[in-house]
Scaffold this active site. Structure first.
Site, mmCIF file in Angstrom:
data_model
loop_
_atom_site.group_PDB
_atom_site.id
_atom_site.type_symbol
_atom_site.label_atom_id
_atom_site.label_comp_id
_atom_site.label_asym_id
_atom_site.label_seq_id
_atom_site.Cartn_x
_atom_site.Cartn_y
_atom_site.Cartn_z
ATOM 1 N N GLU A 168 0.423 -1.406 -0.201
ATOM 2 C CA GLU A 168 -0.034 -0.149 0.041
ATOM 3 C C GLU A 168 1.042 1.299 -0.330
ATOM 4 O O GLU A 168 0.434 1.883 -0.780
ATOM 5 C CB GLU A 168 -1.509 0.140 1.038
ATOM 6 N N GLU A 169 1.827 1.158 0.889
ATOM 7 C CA GLU A 169 2.648 2.803 1.235
ATOM 8 C C GLU A 169 3.811 3.012 0.359
ATOM 9 O O GLU A 169 4.316 3.705 0.182
ATOM 10 C CB GLU A 169 2.863 2.948 2.753
ATOM 11 N N SER A 569 -11.683 9.365 1.876
ATOM 12 C CA SER A 569 -10.222 9.530 2.644
ATOM 13 C C SER A 569 -9.930 9.863 3.491
ATOM 14 O O SER A 569 -10.243 10.749 4.455
ATOM 15 C CB SER A 569 -9.580 8.721 1.159
ATOM 16 N N ASP A 644 -13.471 -2.505 4.262
ATOM 17 C CA ASP A 644 -12.757 -1.677 4.040
ATOM 18 C C ASP A 644 -11.367 -2.055 4.138
ATOM 19 O O ASP A 644 -11.694 -1.983 5.842
ATOM 20 C CB ASP A 644 -13.293 0.185 4.690
ATOM 21 N N HIS A 676 -12.793 0.436 -0.330
ATOM 22 C CA HIS A 676 -12.780 1.830 0.324
ATOM 23 C C HIS A 676 -12.640 2.413 -1.504
ATOM 24 O O HIS A 676 -12.668 2.943 -2.221
ATOM 25 C CB HIS A 676 -10.664 1.758 0.002
#
Length: 711
Positions: A168-169, A569, A644, A676
């Site tokens: 994800e990051e 978000s 989510d 999400h």
């Protein structure tokens, strides 16, 4: 963390079109059907350019035919695509297939009941690497012989498959969880090994079936134990794994690695958990020893490199860094010693498009003329003043010819000018115009006006916003406001560029003022602006939105009693903060899949800006929506998907719990099973419910029945 508003919110975002001067009575207004049911095209189509065939010919699609266009003369000829020389691989029925080029033979490489993931050809196309049951494999194409590199894969040990927080990051969603990389000479594979055994499990509940079920995810929240990571190199033929010389027990992160052009070393990006010290190590492929080739420290945080631009023949490398407070290009020797800064000033380089060593020139895009626009520039590898190659007060989207070509195509526009497409040479001289979206139909419609303005923050910073005014404003009448934002670090939405959508025109007809605002951390002020938010993520941004909105409601025709803000978000978090911390300004809000407490979000993203909850308890307190919930006095609509896996429903539940305990009224909608963001029937429902909120609370009337038939 998403970096833009979710797709289903686009009907509420600032999608602007702007009228050209003409008498109003000569123009017609767009109807509901023309906007929503059978959208009308108010502009002409631009040429469809597919890319460059070579450095002197670009490829254009006309009436289904592919043409090669001579950049110099404009002459066209049928484009004959060169015979494909490369194979492709794919997964079918959980097995790997290789497809020979030009419709050639398709060969099945694996045949078993297990699922193979991320099949990736070696550069010489002799091998395909993949993961199976969290172990790393390759298969030799010619013999179908499998090579298994690792054997310890499990539910918590992943070889070549990324842990969630890395996907994800750090490695990014485009990686599809792939955490292995071929060397350019196809002799080796680099991969990451993740140990999630100590990462806390977060349970996500599904309501499906009679008993429901839990989906358990290894998700490190702020301050939690992160996965242990090891970086390895293995010969393509198998054998001993060389582990890079790091202690996997250290609290650390690894970024995407880069192979040196000759494959002799793996350049590994490393940071401590604090994310304030980026080191690039050259890893010896034989013994795993490491040598520093680049280091950058900042008082706040350092971002990962997304690319390193290597010069030929080991003459050096170029990186883009914001260590000065602004993104600029720096040239280093291959041993890491600093050689030269290629650009400087209070402006930002965006992307390096090409390094042309024959011309000793770097071509790059930047926000130099205005922070809301992008231009193409070139600068010498030996330094000198950058030369702007694009023109006018426009934002440019550029396609540069390859391999030292002498041309580029730009599609350019601004808020008041529909896009044009033009061919220029590498000196910035126009060769010819290729297309203009401003056609005859555009001048027949009466369209709402959009303005690019600036506002000043309480501490004197100047930042941009855009305002789309109602179509038929009446003097003395007050109009409600809808503000669409995202708000995350370096994720601005305010640009001086054409917005092609029509949905906002309907709101303009209905009498809604539509606004987009960027805060100090959105990118217009470079890293200088972003550094303000360190250890207090959300406080300054909310105050900036408050200051912009206070200025807005001081303008004629703005109804201060009906000011709504919306986002998803990070934008949902901003909306929740606006209705609590900023309750003196904002009266309504629609918050979608929102973070409400940074202690509930993932470790890497959150701690980059906030440090850990133990290190920064006061920062986590003042940026927690629940801390300010007692100030809430407007009307907030809270929306979240129940499954989510990015911003957990937990965030919304904790806010709802607090508001209920305080006796506050709010609206809430959940979307069962959704993640999400969502589409399909629930996307239509969600969009129409948002329209309903705007109509009832801002426009003061029921949602028109027309909307019930749209999808």
């Amino acid at each position: 963390m998403y970096k833009s508003l979710p797709v289903w919110l686009t009907g509420l975002s600032l999608l602007a079109v702007t009228a050209q001067p003409a008498l109003a009575q000569e123009k017609k207004e767009l109807t509901f059907d023309q906007i929503f049911t059978r959208p009308v095209s108010i502009t002409e189509n631009l040429p469809v350019v597919r890319g460059w065939a070579d450095k002197e010919h670009y490829i254009e699609s006309r009436a289904g035919q592919m043409l090669s266009v001579d950049a110099k003369t404009g002459k066209t000829a049928p484009y004959v695509q060169p015979p494909a020389t490369g194979n492709t691989v794919s997964i079918k029925n959980n097995d790997i297939y290789i497809q020979r080029p030009n419709g050639g033979e398709e060969i099945r490489l694996t045949s078993n009941d297990d699922i193979e993931k991320n099949p990736t050809l070696s550069p010489d196309e002799k091998y395909v690497a993949f993961t199976r049951k969290n172990n790393l494999f390759a298969i030799e194409v010619a013999t179908k012989k499998e090579i298994q590199y690792t054997t310890d894969g499990s539910d918590v040990i992943y070889n070549g498959w990324a842990s969630w927080v890395y996907y994800e990051e750090i490695l990014g969603r485009a990686s599809r969880y792939r955490a292995f990389w071929w060397s350019p000479d196809s002799r080796r594979l680099a991969f990451m090994r993740f140990d999630d055994s100590k990462v806390p499990v977060f349970p996500i509940y599904s309501e499906v079936g009679q008993h429901g079920f839990l989906e358990n995810t290894r998700y490190p929240k702020a301050g939690d134990t992160n996965p242990e990571v090891k970086l390895a190199i293995v010969p393509v033929t198998g054998g001993n794994i060389t582990w890079a010389d790091f202690n996997s027990k250290d609290d650390q992160y690894f970024g995407t690695p880069f192979w040196s052009p000759d494959g002799s070393a793996l350049w590994a990006q490393w940071m401590p958990r604090e994310q304030n010290d980026l080191i690039v190590y050259a890893i010896n492929t034989e013994n795993g020893s490491k040598k520093i080739v680049y280091e950058e420290k900042q008082k706040t945080w350092v971002d990962w490199f997304t690319d390193i631009y290597f010069l030929a023949n080991n003459k050096g490398f170029i990186v883009k860094s914001d260590k000065s407070g602004w993104d600029h290009l720096y040239l280093h020797n291959m041993d890491g010693s600093f050689k030269k800064q290629l650009t400087n000033g209070n402006w930002r380089v965006k992307d390096v498009l090409q390094v042309d060593e024959k011309k000793q020139t770097v071509y790059f895009t930047a926000r130099k003329e205005a922070t809301t626009r992008f231009d193409l520039y070139k600068v010498g590898i030996n330094g000198g003043e950058p030369q702007r190659l694009t023109f006018g007060e426009f934002s440019h989207d550029v396609r540069l010819s390859p391999d030292g070509g002498d041309y580029f195509i730009t599609t350019y526009s601004n808020l008041t000018t529909p896009p044009k497409m033009t061919l220029l040479n590498d000196k910035g001289k126009v060769v010819r115009e290729l297309g203009n979206a401003h056609g005859a139909a555009y001048d027949t419609y009466k369209l709402a006006k959009t303005e690019l303005k600036t506002y000043k923050t309480r501490d004197g910073l100047e930042l941009p916003l855009t305002i789309m005014w109602p179509l038929n404003m009446e003097p003395g009448k007050k109009y409600p406001v809808l503000i669409s934002i995202y708000g995350g670090p370096d994720a601005g939405t305010v640009y001086d560029t054409w917005k092609a959508g029509l949905a906002a025109q309907w709101y303009a007809k209905e009498g809604l003022i539509q606004v987009a605002i960027d805060n100090r951390a959105a990118g217009h002020l470079g890293k200088v602006g972003m550094n303000y938010i360190h250890r207090q993520l959300g406080k300054y941004e909310t105050e900036d939105y408050m200051d912009a909105t206070k200025w807005l409601i001081s303008q004629p025709g703005v109804d201060a009693s009906k000011v709504c803000i919306t986002g998803g978000s990070y934008g949902g978090y901003m909306t929740c903060m606006a209705l609590t911390y900023g309750a003196e300004v904002f009266t309504h809000g629609m918050a979608n899949f929102s973070v409400t407490d940074w202690a509930l979000y993932d470790s890497h993203y959150t701690e980059r800006f906030m440090d850990t909850p133990a290190d920064n308890p006061e920062g986590y307190k003042i940026t927690n929506v629940m801390t300010h919930a007692a100030k809430y006095k407007g009307l907030l609509r809270i929306v979240h998907g129940t499954m989510d896996d990015n911003v957990h429903l937990q965030n919304t539940i904790q806010l709802v719990n607090k508001l209920e305990d305080l006796g506050k009224h709010f609206e809430m909608m959940v979307y069962p099973g959704e993640r999400h963001g969502w589409g399909g029937a629930k996307g239509t429902h969600s969009r129409n419910e948002s329209y309903r909120f705007v109509y009832e609370n801002l426009l003061g009337k029921p949602l028109p029945a027309l909307f019930k038939g749209t999808n």
